[in-house]
Design an enzyme around this catalytic site. Structure first.
Site, PDB file in Angstrom:
ATOM      1  CG  ASP A   1      12.189  31.413  74.968  1.00  0.00           C
ATOM      2  OD1 ASP A   1      12.315  30.569  74.083  1.00  0.00           O
ATOM      3  OD2 ASP A   1      12.023  31.100  76.171  1.00  0.00           O
TER       4      ASP A   1
HETATM    5  C1  GLC Z   1      12.562  27.971  77.429  1.00  0.00           C
HETATM    6  C2  GLC Z   1      12.021  27.696  76.052  1.00  0.00           C
HETATM    7  C3  GLC Z   1      10.604  28.123  75.858  1.00  0.00           C
HETATM    8  C4  GLC Z   1       9.853  27.943  77.162  1.00  0.00           C
HETATM    9  C5  GLC Z   1      10.420  28.947  78.141  1.00  0.00           C
HETATM   10  C6  GLC Z   1       9.763  28.818  79.522  1.00  0.00           C
HETATM   11  O1  GLC Z   1      13.871  28.454  77.342  1.00  0.00           O
HETATM   12  O2  GLC Z   1      12.778  28.193  74.952  1.00  0.00           O
HETATM   13  O3  GLC Z   1      10.057  27.344  74.792  1.00  0.00           O
HETATM   14  O4  GLC Z   1       8.474  28.169  76.973  1.00  0.00           O
HETATM   15  O5  GLC Z   1      11.825  28.834  78.286  1.00  0.00           O
HETATM   16  O6  GLC Z   1      10.073  27.587  80.083  1.00  0.00           O
END
Ligand code: GLC
Length: 708
Positions: A247
């Site tokens: 993430d």
């Molecule tokens: C965010 C979220 C995740 C998302 C990623 C890309 O922080 O936690 O769910 O897919 O970043 O946007």
């Protein structure tokens, strides 16, 4: 491929114009892409923009195409209800169709990969991301995970109509202590296996192409560096052959966790633990080559990660044609498809929960002369999209049907519609009350639309107080004092606490955030063109002090029967122990009777399949749908078993006066659980079978015994 080119495939950046995390401004992206140092971009939308980056990638030595990822969580341009609202439909076909439409529009806009479904079980409505999942139940959440993966990915990856799905956030992100986003998670392995892992396994079984790990530490180890989760369980026991993306920045965040000293150790920990692609932290780009040179990381480990990623690019057909998702005509058609709008309206109608309907106030008559439509959300437009909507470049918001427009579309030609905002969502200003009361006095019926702002739920949106903000309930009090009938619409991304409204308003619809067809769907339900069928996938507490609260709890040594004599049970001296609205609760404009519960035998062996049947009758005057729920209780277990667990359900349509017999099958799988040694077992003994209209509205019971 050189080592640097291999590491490039493990490196993912966000495009510059939109970010869903703390952005590192990096003007050298184009150069790095040209040098083969980037494998994927996220937050890059549209065939033109994705094609422009792809052209740069095609100038690299190996000409490996970029993967474009995006959070397509509940629709792309056509916005569907937030996932928690869709889960209220318990309609797996509708949920799959919603994902298919989202995939169709996203893939037509250059996107190869959505970071969805979010399959985190959540039992704490303080957590803002409860809006993004399927609620508190593992069985329902696992079925919804499967439906979404199938909807996003289609029959087989490679069609330009579908996108890769991504099961996230692995794992147990929804169990953050205090409901505070990004906070620690601490639980027994048995709880992890029994409650939080099954939806991820369901996604693997459905063929999900990718996983995303989670920000949280779990039992003291950050998920991103968690070998047990990613290597032992996911890639080992479950045989997952796709790839894992971290993430946003979570590899680098292991330094903050205090699990590693620096980016060098973070990269070592993450690649060893099975995190294949590094979203935005740059730890892989900056450290992996040195780790190999220092003989800390074997190239084979990097090769495994690279292979997993290249295989997906290959399956998507990107090596044959890197621009196959970049067709401007197709994009134009997909983003203006009236069929998508129709589907969004249907799914939204199915997501609205009827919580209360005293004296059959609803549905409203279409001959109603004067309606006062009051509240800060009546004429809101983008609010209806909820959190995690997608801002499609070049598309303005006039395709979103506000609640006001929905009512106008429905009866604006025959009824007199009066409007007053009444108050803001937040703040203590009551100056607008007088105008609202004034129009209410002129009306035959009042509709009051209140709730949260859409960005009071979602990522980084945990609330310690989950009341309806501001003076909105005070406004309701003033409107009720006029003596006029008031229908309340509650718009939110989570279960809220609204005891005054619940106890005093004659009719309440929980409308969540319903997406681009919100106004039309709400009008459909208000005026009876759709009889509400939705049921809650998450418990609604009476107060935030009751949290965490969920239906499938243990009985304890002093089980709760009622609210008095506190020495007899686990309870509060200042609050009820029961929810405001139970898991599985939702009303209809009609009523249903349950009868003739029959089970094939009162004994079953582990090899048997126990047949169960029950008759459901529509005893009201409206055609409607009922979600018939089957719960089981294993009365004695080596590990205590919950007082009830959802093990099956059927959503059936019945005409007024119609009856139908429906059947279920109980097999040993439905009787099994993880024992002390984490073995998946079924133990002989007595079981209670319950058929209900909700987890608390059990209509029929039967008993049977599992024999050796
Ligand atoms: C965010 C979220 C995740 C998302 C990623 C890309 O922080 O936690 O769910 O897919 O970043 O946007």
């Amino acid at each position: 491929m050189t080592l640097e080119e291999k590491i490039g495939q493990l490196n993912q950046y966000s495009d510059d114009w939109s970010a869903t995390g703390p952005v590192t401004v990096d003007n050298a992206k184009a150069t790095q892409i040209k040098n083969g140092q980037v494998g994927s971009l996220l937050n890059c939308i549209g065939v033109e923009r994705t094609a422009s980056w792809q052209k740069i990638a095609m100038q690299s030595r190996m000409k490996i195409p970029l993967l474009f990822g995006q959070d397509v969580i509940h629709g792309f341009k056509t916005t569907f209800p937030i996932p928690l609202a869709e889960a209220c439909s318990w309609d797996l076909e509708a949920i799959k169709l919603s994902a298919q439409v989202a995939a169709n529009e996203a893939s037509a806009s250059g996107i190869h990969w959505t970071f969805a479904p979010m399959v985190d079980i959540a039992r704490d409505p303080r957590w803002g991301r409860v809006m993004e999942g399927a609620g508190e139940d593992t069985y329902l959440g696992s079925l919804i995970a499967k439906a979404k993966v199938e909807g996003f990915q289609g029959e087989k990856l490679g069609s330009t109509n579908s996108v890769m799905a991504c099961a996230k956030h692995f794992a147990a992100y929804g169990a953050a202590i205090g409901g505070r986003d990004y906070n620690s998670v601490d639980m027994s392995e048995r709880m992890l296996w029994e409650t939080y892992l099954p939806p991820f396994k369901a996604a693997v079984d459905a063929g999900v192409a990718t996983f995303m790990n989670s920000f949280n530490d779990i039992n003291g180890v950050p998920a991103t560096g968690n070998k047990y989760l990613q290597r032992e369980i996911l890639k080992g026991k479950w045989g997952f052959t796709g790839f894992v993306v971290s993430d946003w920045g979570s590899i680098g965040e292991m330094i903050n966790h205090g699990n590693v000293k620096d980016g060098y150790e973070a990269a070592l920990s993450a690649i060893t633990a099975g995190s294949d692609m590094d979203m935005e932290s740059r730890c892989y780009k900056n450290n992996l080559a040195k780790l190999v040179a220092d003989n800390k990381v074997q190239v084979a480990l990097i090769d495994d990660a690279v292979m997993r990623i290249l295989l997906k690019k290959f399956e998507l057909g990107l090596f044959d044609d890197p621009y196959r998702f970049c067709n401007p005509d197709r994009q134009q058609k997909a983003l203006n498809n009236p069929e998508h709008t129709k589907i969004a309206r249907e799914v939204a109608s199915k997501s609205i929960v009827l919580l209360k309907n005293e004296n059959h106030l609803l549905p409203l008559s279409k001959t109603t002369k004067t309606i006062a439509f009051i509240g800060p959300l009546v004429k809101a437009v983008k609010q209806n999209k909820g959190f995690w909507d997608v801002e499609v470049p070049g598309v303005d918001s006039n395709f979103i049907v506000s609640q006001w427009e929905g009512i106008e579309n429905k009866i604006g030609s025959t009824a007199k519609l009066l409007y007053a905002k009444g108050c803001e969502i937040e703040g203590s200003n009551r100056a607008g009350f007088a105008e609202a009361v004034n129009i209410a006095k002129q009306a035959d019926v009042v509709i009051l639309s209140i709730g949260e702002r859409r960005d009071l739920s979602g990522e980084a949106k945990s609330r310690s107080n989950i009341n309806i903000p501001g003076v909105q309930e005070d406004l309701l009090k003033e409107l009720l004092a006029t003596g006029k009938p008031v229908v309340v619409l509650i718009n939110a991304g989570r279960p809220l606490v609204f005891n005054y409204t619940a106890d005093n308003a004659p009719a309440i619809l929980y409308t969540w955030w319903l997406g681009s067809e919100a106004g039309n769907a709400i009008a459909n339900v208000l005026f009876g063109d759709y009889n509400p069928s939705a049921k809650l996938p998450i418990t609604f507490p009476r107060s935030v002090g009751q949290i965490p609260m969920y239906y499938n709890h243990f009985n304890t040594g002093r089980p709760a029967k009622n609210d008095d004599n506190h020495f007899n049970k686990s309870s509060y001296i200042d609050e009820s122990i029961f929810p405001k609205y139970a898991f599985g609760y939702g009303l209809s404009y009609t009523t249903f009777a349950y009868s003739d519960l029959k089970i094939g035998s009162t004994k079953m062996s582990k090899k048997d399949q126990l047949q169960v049947s029950v008759t459901i009758s529509n005893t009201g005057k409206y055609d409607g749908e009922e979600i018939v729920q089957l719960y089981l209780r294993d009365k004695v277990g080596s590990i205590i078993r919950p007082v009830k667990e959802l093990k099956d359900f059927k959503k059936i349509h019945l005409k007024a006066g119609e009856s139908k017999m429906i059947s279920f099958v109980i097999n040993v799988e439905k009787l099994s659980f993880y024992n002390q040694n984490l073995e998946w077992v079924a133990e002989p003994g007595e079981f209670e079978l319950m058929i209900g209209a909700s987890s608390e509205d059990i209509r029929l019971k039967a008993g049977f015994e599992l024999v050796d």
